[in-house]
Design an enzyme around this catalytic site. Structure first.
Site, PDB file in Angstrom:
ATOM      1  N   CYS A 255       8.440   8.515  -5.010  1.00 48.37           N
ATOM      2  CA  CYS A 255       9.274   7.936  -3.952  1.00 48.37           C
ATOM      3  C   CYS A 255      10.545   8.672  -3.548  1.00 48.37           C
ATOM      4  O   CYS A 255      10.865   8.701  -2.363  1.00 48.37           O
ATOM      5  CB  CYS A 255       9.601   6.499  -4.316  1.00 48.37           C
TER       6      CYS A 255
ATOM      7  N   VAL B  73       0.835  -1.208   0.000  1.00 52.05           N
ATOM      8  CA  VAL B  73       0.000   0.000   0.000  1.00 52.05           C
ATOM      9  C   VAL B  73       0.871   1.259   0.000  1.00 52.05           C
ATOM     10  O   VAL B  73       2.087   1.196   0.226  1.00 52.05           O
ATOM     11  CB  VAL B  73      -0.959   0.010   1.227  1.00 52.05           C
TER      12      VAL B  73
HETATM   13  P1  NAD Z   1      -0.183   3.352  -5.144  1.00 52.41           P
HETATM   14  O1  NAD Z   1      -0.752   4.546  -4.475  1.00 52.41           O
HETATM   15  O2  NAD Z   1      -0.106   3.301  -6.628  1.00 52.41           O
HETATM   16  O3  NAD Z   1      -1.000   2.040  -4.678  1.00 52.41           O
HETATM   17  C1  NAD Z   1      -1.300   1.754  -3.359  1.00 52.41           C
HETATM   18  C2  NAD Z   1      -2.712   1.138  -3.304  1.00 52.41           C
HETATM   19  O4  NAD Z   1      -2.972   0.642  -1.995  1.00 52.41           O
HETATM   20  C3  NAD Z   1      -3.825   2.142  -3.608  1.00 52.41           C
HETATM   21  O5  NAD Z   1      -4.560   1.705  -4.753  1.00 52.41           O
HETATM   22  C4  NAD Z   1      -4.690   2.134  -2.340  1.00 52.41           C
HETATM   23  O6  NAD Z   1      -6.086   2.252  -2.598  1.00 52.41           O
HETATM   24  C5  NAD Z   1      -4.377   0.772  -1.753  1.00 52.41           C
HETATM   25  N1  NAD Z   1      -4.650   0.656  -0.328  1.00 52.41           N
HETATM   26  C6  NAD Z   1      -4.281   1.506   0.675  1.00 52.41           C
HETATM   27  N2  NAD Z   1      -4.697   1.019   1.871  1.00 52.41           N
HETATM   28  C7  NAD Z   1      -5.336  -0.159   1.632  1.00 52.41           C
HETATM   29  C8  NAD Z   1      -5.972  -1.123   2.465  1.00 52.41           C
HETATM   30  N3  NAD Z   1      -6.004  -0.984   3.785  1.00 52.41           N
HETATM   31  N4  NAD Z   1      -6.542  -2.208   1.884  1.00 52.41           N
HETATM   32  C9  NAD Z   1      -6.507  -2.372   0.537  1.00 52.41           C
HETATM   33  N5  NAD Z   1      -5.899  -1.490  -0.312  1.00 52.41           N
HETATM   34  C10 NAD Z   1      -5.319  -0.398   0.239  1.00 52.41           C
HETATM   35  O7  NAD Z   1       1.268   3.138  -4.513  1.00 52.41           O
HETATM   36  P2  NAD Z   1       2.535   2.447  -5.216  1.00 52.41           P
HETATM   37  O8  NAD Z   1       3.202   3.404  -6.117  1.00 52.41           O
HETATM   38  O9  NAD Z   1       2.128   1.120  -5.723  1.00 52.41           O
HETATM   39  O10 NAD Z   1       3.494   2.273  -3.955  1.00 52.41           O
HETATM   40  C11 NAD Z   1       3.226   1.330  -2.946  1.00 52.41           C
HETATM   41  C12 NAD Z   1       4.449   1.201  -2.056  1.00 52.41           C
HETATM   42  O11 NAD Z   1       5.555   0.693  -2.826  1.00 52.41           O
HETATM   43  C13 NAD Z   1       4.940   2.508  -1.451  1.00 52.41           C
HETATM   44  O12 NAD Z   1       5.444   2.244  -0.163  1.00 52.41           O
HETATM   45  C14 NAD Z   1       6.082   2.928  -2.363  1.00 52.41           C
HETATM   46  O13 NAD Z   1       7.045   3.698  -1.681  1.00 52.41           O
HETATM   47  C15 NAD Z   1       6.672   1.582  -2.754  1.00 52.41           C
HETATM   48  N6  NAD Z   1       7.353   1.554  -4.067  1.00 52.41           N
HETATM   49  C16 NAD Z   1       6.799   2.210  -5.139  1.00 52.41           C
HETATM   50  C17 NAD Z   1       7.429   2.111  -6.386  1.00 52.41           C
HETATM   51  C18 NAD Z   1       6.864   2.817  -7.600  1.00 52.41           C
HETATM   52  O14 NAD Z   1       7.531   2.804  -8.626  1.00 52.41           O
HETATM   53  N7  NAD Z   1       5.686   3.398  -7.555  1.00 52.41           N
HETATM   54  C19 NAD Z   1       8.581   1.328  -6.524  1.00 52.41           C
HETATM   55  C20 NAD Z   1       9.095   0.662  -5.413  1.00 52.41           C
HETATM   56  C21 NAD Z   1       8.464   0.781  -4.191  1.00 52.41           C
HETATM   57  C1  UGA Z   2      12.833   4.897  -8.552  1.00 49.74           C
HETATM   58  C2  UGA Z   2      13.999   3.894  -8.478  1.00 49.74           C
HETATM   59  O1  UGA Z   2      14.741   3.944  -9.697  1.00 49.74           O
HETATM   60  C3  UGA Z   2      13.483   2.477  -8.250  1.00 49.74           C
HETATM   61  O2  UGA Z   2      14.573   1.582  -8.077  1.00 49.74           O
HETATM   62  C4  UGA Z   2      12.605   2.461  -6.990  1.00 49.74           C
HETATM   63  O3  UGA Z   2      12.061   1.169  -6.803  1.00 49.74           O
HETATM   64  C5  UGA Z   2      11.478   3.471  -7.145  1.00 49.74           C
HETATM   65  O4  UGA Z   2      12.045   4.792  -7.390  1.00 49.74           O
HETATM   66  C6  UGA Z   2      10.624   3.598  -5.923  1.00 49.74           C
HETATM   67  O5  UGA Z   2      11.019   3.225  -4.848  1.00 49.74           O
HETATM   68  O6  UGA Z   2       9.542   4.153  -6.136  1.00 49.74           O
HETATM   69  P1  UGA Z   2      11.123   5.656 -10.437  1.00 49.74           P
HETATM   70  O7  UGA Z   2      10.912   6.819  -9.535  1.00 49.74           O
HETATM   71  O8  UGA Z   2       9.944   4.910 -10.910  1.00 49.74           O
HETATM   72  O9  UGA Z   2      12.074   4.573  -9.704  1.00 49.74           O
HETATM   73  O10 UGA Z   2      11.931   6.106 -11.727  1.00 49.74           O
HETATM   74  P2  UGA Z   2      13.460   6.542 -11.979  1.00 49.74           P
HETATM   75  O11 UGA Z   2      13.884   5.968 -13.260  1.00 49.74           O
HETATM   76  O12 UGA Z   2      14.316   6.275 -10.814  1.00 49.74           O
HETATM   77  O13 UGA Z   2      13.319   8.110 -12.192  1.00 49.74           O
HETATM   78  C7  UGA Z   2      13.025   8.978 -11.121  1.00 49.74           C
HETATM   79  C8  UGA Z   2      13.163  10.412 -11.559  1.00 49.74           C
HETATM   80  O14 UGA Z   2      14.539  10.720 -11.798  1.00 49.74           O
HETATM   81  C9  UGA Z   2      12.447  10.736 -12.874  1.00 49.74           C
HETATM   82  O15 UGA Z   2      11.858  11.997 -12.765  1.00 49.74           O
HETATM   83  C10 UGA Z   2      13.559  10.729 -13.905  1.00 49.74           C
HETATM   84  O16 UGA Z   2      13.289  11.534 -15.019  1.00 49.74           O
HETATM   85  C11 UGA Z   2      14.715  11.279 -13.088  1.00 49.74           C
HETATM   86  N1  UGA Z   2      16.047  10.883 -13.604  1.00 49.74           N
HETATM   87  C12 UGA Z   2      16.421   9.576 -13.612  1.00 49.74           C
HETATM   88  C13 UGA Z   2      16.919  11.859 -14.053  1.00 49.74           C
HETATM   89  O17 UGA Z   2      16.599  13.067 -14.052  1.00 49.74           O
HETATM   90  N2  UGA Z   2      18.161  11.482 -14.506  1.00 49.74           N
HETATM   91  C14 UGA Z   2      18.569  10.191 -14.528  1.00 49.74           C
HETATM   92  O18 UGA Z   2      19.722   9.933 -14.950  1.00 49.74           O
HETATM   93  C15 UGA Z   2      17.674   9.205 -14.065  1.00 49.74           C
END
Ligand code: NAD
Ligand code: UGA
Length: 473
Positions: free
Chosen positions: A283, A94
């Protein structure tokens, strides 16, 4: 209690992580039943939509995996309690955004969704359940989850029902836009925990498609902390190269040439050295803010302020770009039309969370121009919500005034405009037809390339004034 086998998996949270991660896990484990649940029913309906164009997130390769596995061993449901009750293993995936108010506002993670998920697992689970933290969490959050689960374990066992839990940390490292590839071929899979049996069961699932040498097992706290630190290091590289982009502009040097030369040193490496309008995404800022909060909590104020500067440079880079655009356009944007190419925080995603486009558009709107915004994957409603969330001064009845539009393509966005600002490196912006664009734009016309993707000589030859980030020539 020992679990022998995993047959049924539930993932709480059908977002950017839960959806793609479980799709790839189900694809590689046809023997498992995987159910992704969410409290947002509308989102679940979109995941189940027949027309795969309507999936709630855009990721290259995702729709193919969904169509192959959905309703076979991959299910999307809003029946959270049922999916938990049937599961041997529950992933918590979540959202963990930065707190907006209260203690730690602006820095600490808001763990309300994690806690409610833990309570749901505690309430509805049956027998022994392995709970896996997939969300990015502050170090030691597993302790909170453990305490909640243990309280239910004790209460339940008093009533002679047997309920027990193991907790693992298994942070996700996928990046949006390349999520499917990152999940299919991860650099590493990290599993933290102290229950050897639970670790083995999770590891066995990954072993169905990931080489053993890439699966790292560790203690819970190191696993939680490693995720925050990986993001902090990545963001730090971007702020480093962005700070140097300004120095390149001041010293008649070129950031691409500098990045290349620096990145060829094996010890530094070539990745994450692309200068741009600052990092966006949900993030980096959130995780560094959390790191700062934790450091301050432990009295490590120097460490906290070191990381704070990564965020400060990021904000500064966005402001710097807005200022340059205004200055180049004679310090006045009123009565001007500016074309914004790209609103997503990076290419190949429809995600706009923390996109640099939001603050740059806000700055430009405050200067009184009209914006025509084009992005191939971001919907009008989403841009509207992002702009609405900004407090734009002097535009009280902001949405009654016609100050921006979502254009249907590049040419509609650029028709009769004074300047193009490229903010996302979508493929279709790399080969702009400058001749055609020049013929439909006003003169003098400008192109501001914050992603270093255009061919500058071609643009110049066709009559454009150009500004490229980090290019001092
Ligand atoms: P998101 O907001 O896209 O999705 C989270 C979902 O969880 C939402 O749809 C929400 O409705 C649901 N939710 C919240 N509480 C709930 C509950 N009690 N029961 C059921 N559903 C519930 O978030 P995300 O981007 O998928 O990120 C999730 C986690 O993963 C975060 O901690 C983020 O930091 C981490 N993360 C994100 C990325 C990324 O690229 N977005 C990459 C790596 C890690
Ligand atoms: C980032 C990390 O790369 C993932 O490993 C991690 O899981 C994720 O965050 C997370 O925890 O949410 P993401 O944010 O999806 O992934 O995308 P990135 O490719 O890292 O880009 C992040 C931002 O940095 C973007 O705005 C991108 O345009 C910028 N960026 C990236 C730069 O300006 N220069 C670069 O060389 C690389």
């Amino acid at each position: 209690m020992k679990k022998r086998k995993i047959s049924n998996i539930c993932c709480i949270g059908a977002g950017y992580v839960g959806g793609p991660t479980m799709a790839v896990l189900a694809d590689n484990n046809p023997q498992l039943k995987v159910t992704v649940v969410d409290i947002n029913k509308q989102k679940i309906d979109l995941w189940n939509s027949k027309d795969l164009k309507n999936l709630p997130i855009y990721e290259p390769g995702l729709s193919q995996i969904i169509s192959k596995n959905r309703d076979k061993n991959l299910f999307f449901s809003s029946n959270v309690s049922e999916a938990i009750a049937q599961a041997d293993m529950v992933f918590i995936s979540v959202n963990t955004p930065t707190k907006k108010k209260g203690f730690g506002a602006g820095f600490a993670s808001d763990l309300k969704w994690v806690e409610s998920s833990a309570r749901e697992v505690a309430k509805y689970s049956k027998g022994h359940t392995i709970v896996v933290e997939k969300s990015t969490l502050p170090v030691k959050t597993a302790q909170t989850i453990k305490t909640i689960l243990l309280a239910y374990e004790v209460r339940d066992n008093r009533q002679n029902k047997s309920k027990s839990f193991s907790i693992l940390s298994n942070p996700e490292f996928l990046a949006e836009g390349t999520a499917i590839n990152d999940l299919q071929k991860p650099d590493r899979v990290l599993i933290g925990g102290d229950d050897e049996n639970a670790i083995k069961l999770l590891k066995d699932i990954y072993l169905n498609w990931v080489e053993e040498s890439k699966i790292l097992t560790t203690d819970l706290w190191s696993s939680e902390l490693s995720k925050l630190i990986s993001n902090a290091f990545l963001a730090q590289r971007i702020s480093s190269i962005n700070s140097i982009s300004a120095l390149c502009e001041a010293t008649q040097s070129n950031i691409n040439n500098v990045s290349k030369a620096v990145g060829m040193d094996k010890r530094i490496g070539p990745y994450f050295l692309e200068a741009g309008p600052g990092f966006g995404g949900s993030c980096f800022k959130k995780d560094i803010s959390n790191l700062i909060y934790i450091c301050n909590h432990y009295g490590l104020t120097e460490v906290a302020s070191y990381w704070e500067n990564v965020i400060l440079i990021n904000k500064w880079q966005q402001k710097r770009i807005s200022k340059i655009i205004v200055e180049k356009l004679f310090g006045n944007l009123s009565e001007k039309k500016i074309s914004i190419l790209g609103f997503a925080f990076k290419s190949n995603t429809n995600d706009t969370r923390e996109s640099p486009a939001i603050s740059i558009c806000k700055d430009l709107l405050e200067e009184g121009c009209f914006l025509s915004i084009y992005d191939p994957k971001v919907k009008r409603e989403q841009i509207k919500n992002e702009l609405k969330s900004q407090k734009i001064t002097d535009t009280d009845d902001y949405f009654k005034k016609n100050i921006w539009e979502k254009a249907k393509d590049i040419y509609e966005a650029c028709n009769n405009s004074d300047a193009i600002v490229i903010l996302t490196s979508w493929e279709e912006f790399k080969n702009l037809d400058f001749k055609k664009l020049y013929s439909i734009m006003k003169s003098p016309c400008w192109i501001f390339d914050t992603r270093n993707i255009i061919k500058p000589l071609e643009a110049k030859r066709n009559g454009f004034n150009i500004w490229k980030l980090g290019d001092g020539f």
